[in-house]
Design an enzyme around this catalytic site. Structure first.
Site, mmCIF file in Angstrom:
data_model
loop_
_atom_site.group_PDB
_atom_site.id
_atom_site.type_symbol
_atom_site.label_atom_id
_atom_site.label_comp_id
_atom_site.label_asym_id
_atom_site.label_seq_id
_atom_site.Cartn_x
_atom_site.Cartn_y
_atom_site.Cartn_z
ATOM 1 N N CYS A 1 0.841 -1.197 0.000
ATOM 2 C CA CYS A 1 0.000 0.000 0.000
ATOM 3 C C CYS A 1 0.875 1.245 0.000
ATOM 4 O O CYS A 1 1.726 1.411 0.877
ATOM 5 C CB CYS A 1 -0.912 0.011 1.231
ATOM 6 S SG CYS A 1 -1.852 1.543 1.413
ATOM 7 N N CYS B 1 -1.937 6.333 6.407
ATOM 8 C CA CYS B 1 -3.386 6.115 6.389
ATOM 9 C C CYS B 1 -3.851 5.429 7.664
ATOM 10 O O CYS B 1 -3.214 4.491 8.153
ATOM 11 C CB CYS B 1 -3.758 5.275 5.174
ATOM 12 S SG CYS B 1 -5.511 4.907 5.090
ATOM 13 N N CYS C 1 -5.410 0.947 7.821
ATOM 14 C CA CYS C 1 -4.734 -0.327 8.114
ATOM 15 C C CYS C 1 -3.493 -0.073 8.968
ATOM 16 O O CYS C 1 -2.905 1.004 8.911
ATOM 17 C CB CYS C 1 -4.309 -1.029 6.829
ATOM 18 S SG CYS C 1 -5.684 -1.418 5.716
ATOM 19 N N CYS D 1 -7.128 1.782 -3.118
ATOM 20 C CA CYS D 1 -7.119 1.113 -1.809
ATOM 21 C C CYS D 1 -7.094 -0.379 -2.050
ATOM 22 O O CYS D 1 -8.067 -0.948 -2.562
ATOM 23 C CB CYS D 1 -8.339 1.513 -0.988
ATOM 24 S SG CYS D 1 -8.365 0.694 0.633
ATOM 25 N N GLN E 1 -21.547 -8.468 6.814
ATOM 26 C CA GLN E 1 -20.111 -8.719 7.012
ATOM 27 C C GLN E 1 -19.318 -8.277 5.779
ATOM 28 O O GLN E 1 -19.739 -8.509 4.641
ATOM 29 C CB GLN E 1 -19.865 -10.203 7.280
ATOM 30 C CG GLN E 1 -20.446 -10.691 8.593
ATOM 31 C CD GLN E 1 -19.611 -10.334 9.814
ATOM 32 O OE1 GLN E 1 -18.626 -9.601 9.717
ATOM 33 N NE2 GLN E 1 -20.002 -10.830 10.961
ATOM 34 N N TYR F 1 -29.178 -10.016 18.465
ATOM 35 C CA TYR F 1 -28.525 -9.022 17.591
ATOM 36 C C TYR F 1 -28.520 -9.578 16.158
ATOM 37 O O TYR F 1 -27.489 -9.580 15.482
ATOM 38 C CB TYR F 1 -27.090 -8.730 18.028
ATOM 39 C CG TYR F 1 -26.941 -8.192 19.428
ATOM 40 C CD1 TYR F 1 -27.078 -6.827 19.683
ATOM 41 C CD2 TYR F 1 -26.637 -9.029 20.494
ATOM 42 C CE1 TYR F 1 -26.923 -6.328 20.971
ATOM 43 C CE2 TYR F 1 -26.487 -8.534 21.792
ATOM 44 C CZ TYR F 1 -26.631 -7.180 22.015
ATOM 45 O OH TYR F 1 -26.475 -6.680 23.286
ATOM 46 N N GLU G 1 -33.856 -8.433 17.308
ATOM 47 C CA GLU G 1 -33.102 -7.226 16.925
ATOM 48 C C GLU G 1 -33.928 -6.004 17.307
ATOM 49 O O GLU G 1 -35.147 -5.977 17.095
ATOM 50 C CB GLU G 1 -32.838 -7.238 15.421
ATOM 51 C CG GLU G 1 -32.232 -5.978 14.839
ATOM 52 C CD GLU G 1 -30.884 -5.645 15.430
ATOM 53 O OE1 GLU G 1 -30.764 -4.566 16.030
ATOM 54 O OE2 GLU G 1 -29.951 -6.463 15.287
ATOM 55 N N ASP H 1 -24.105 -12.008 18.550
ATOM 56 C CA ASP H 1 -23.115 -11.322 17.710
ATOM 57 C C ASP H 1 -23.288 -9.824 17.948
ATOM 58 O O ASP H 1 -23.833 -9.102 17.115
ATOM 59 C CB ASP H 1 -23.340 -11.684 16.237
ATOM 60 C CG ASP H 1 -22.260 -11.099 15.320
ATOM 61 O OD1 ASP H 1 -21.310 -10.469 15.840
ATOM 62 O OD2 ASP H 1 -22.367 -11.258 14.092
ATOM 63 N N CYS I 1 -16.232 -9.069 17.640
ATOM 64 C CA CYS I 1 -15.206 -8.322 16.897
ATOM 65 C C CYS I 1 -14.314 -7.526 17.847
ATOM 66 O O CYS I 1 -13.488 -6.733 17.403
ATOM 67 C CB CYS I 1 -15.856 -7.392 15.869
ATOM 68 S SG CYS I 1 -16.946 -6.156 16.607
#
Length: 451
Positions: free
Chosen positions: A74, A80, A83, A158, A279, A308, A329, A377, A404
């Site tokens: 990159c 940036c 990442c 990108c 996702q 969720y 939800e 989740d 996550c």
């Protein structure tokens, strides 16, 4: 402890990476976070800032290059903010992510002796994202924020985004230049275009969302024609007139084409709108969902609750293995999308319910519905304690937790262990190559009471 001051030069062995992708080193027991250093480097660093418990520095010379260091593909790394790991060999990234999960579980959740599998990687760790969010700045600049700032870094390509995204950004830049359409100046709070959101599907269909401060998008017709010439099938304008960090505002205006785009996970189809949560990595999502199926190990007679549930991706994916699935939800639009997806896939044993999971679970129990397994989740903040209480009162045999955020995951697992559940297995999955983020899936089983 040594007394450090700004401008001091120190030699450091880099032994780890922190959550922002900075190298971690210790000088006489004092921790430093070093910019542009990676695991295994030996660096000469300049002290930039000293705080009570740690210092911040920048690499001024690499004295010994790490065996794990690679040249970034990159051109915008490390400036940036998108990442953090482009200079770290991919195999080492996977080890690093496993260690993040392991350390969080041990340090925060006090969970030890549990099998943590090696992180499941992806064959090609680039061009994997199906959703791009770009900032638009003063003039015609489009890109991401520079690391640690709100200053825009213009980006032309990108390499973690779908290749179609590069072409779309070129078109929007040309349109802005040609018709003198100004980007949003975050300092002076002036300008028209604030953000650009681009979604791409498994079969390369594209949705573009132009986020504007104003109600009017100048030369709208010309922009639509240019985007359609590149195969875009759905174009929206989103109005966001608030000066917050939120990308999208409340109002969506369809300018062209499809109301929603259709994407796939396995054999199931899902309608995606501008605000849908889906996702971002097609390949790894199927791996993740197959692992959910494996952990549930259903016989076909079980009732499962998917909390969720969003637009219903997990609930529908596991539906053929269960007797009944309840998706819960709180977001109204997500439940509406989930019910559309239910009809689209002609699945009959899934029911979506709008409300707070901590309220819905007791209601289901009060109706005499026994929940055999629960999937959670949650967002990055993890589970509310009230929901954990509701889950444990529902008394499922199994809980599959998808996370996550290793920190909130570890905290919640600690609570669930206290409530009589045992962590059986932990599987990290690399949904976000080149970043410090990691998805994890965890199987918990109710402890058996010995008489």
């Amino acid at each position: 402890m040594d007394s450090f001051k700004t401008g001091d030069k120190i030699k450091l062995d880099i032994i780890d990476i922190n959550s922002e992708g900075m190298g971690v080193g210790r000088y006489n027991g004092f921790t430093f976070f070093i910019e542009e250093a990676t695991i295994g480097d030996k660096v000469m660093a300049e002290v930039v800032e000293v705080k009570k418990r740690f210092g911040i520095g920048r690499t001024i010379e690499i004295l010994e290059t790490s065996p794990y260091r690679v040249e970034s593909k990159c051109g915008y790394f490390p400036e940036c903010d998108g990442c953090q790991l482009h200079n770290l060999r991919y195999e080492k990234q996977l080890e690093f992510k496993k260690d993040i999960v392991k350390n969080s579980l041990e340090r925060i959740g006090k969970i030890t002796g549990v099998e943590i599998k090696d992180t499941i990687g992806i064959e090609y760790p680039y061009r994997y994202r199906n959703k791009a969010e770009f900032k638009v700045g003063n003039g015609h600049n489009i890109g991401y924020f520079k690391r640690g700032t709100h200053e825009l870094l213009p980006v032309n390509r990108c390499i973690i985004q779908n290749e179609a995204v590069d072409k779309i950004i070129d078109i929007i830049k040309e349109y802005m230049k040609k018709y003198k359409v100004q980007g949003y100046d975050r300092k002076n709070k002036k300008g028209i275009i604030k953000n650009i959101l681009i979604r791409t599907t498994k079969d390369d269909k594209v949705m573009v969302v132009i986020v504007t401060k104003s109600q009017k998008l100048p030369h709208e017709k010309e922009l639509i024609e240019a985007l359609v010439s590149q195969g875009v099938i759905s174009i929206y304008q989103n109005i966001n007139n608030k000066d917050t960090s939120l990308v999208l505002g409340l109002k969506d205006i369809k300018l062209y084409g499809e109301y929603k785009i259709t994407d796939y996970i396995g054999e199931y189809r899902f309608l995606i709108s501008p605000k849908s949560f889906f996702q971002v990595n097609h390949t790894q999502t199927e791996i993740l969902y197959d692992k959910i199926v494996e952990y549930l190990d259903l016989s076909g007679d079980e009732t499962v609750a998917d909390l969720y549930c969003g637009i219903g991706t997990i609930a529908l994916y596991i539906s053929k293995y269960a007797k009944k699935v309840y998706g819960v939800e709180i977001v109204k639009e997500a439940i509406e999308d989930a019910n559309e997806n239910l009809k689209l896939n002609q699945v009959e044993n899934v029911e979506f319910i709008r409300g707070k999971s901590e309220d819905i679970l007791p209601r289901l129990n009060a109706k005499g519905i026994k929940i055999d397994a629960i999937i959670v989740d949650p967002p990055r903040k993890g589970l509310d304690k009230t929901l954990i209480d509701s889950i444990t009162k529902a008394n499922p045999e199994k809980i599959v937790y998808v996370s996550c955020n290793p920190a909130t995951l570890a905290r919640d697992l600690g609570y669930l262990v206290e409530e009589g559940y045992e962590v059986k297995e932990v599987q990290p999955v690399d949904m976000f190559p080149m970043t410090v983020h990691v998805e994890s899936i965890i199987l918990l089983q109710k402890k058996t009471t010995k008489l």
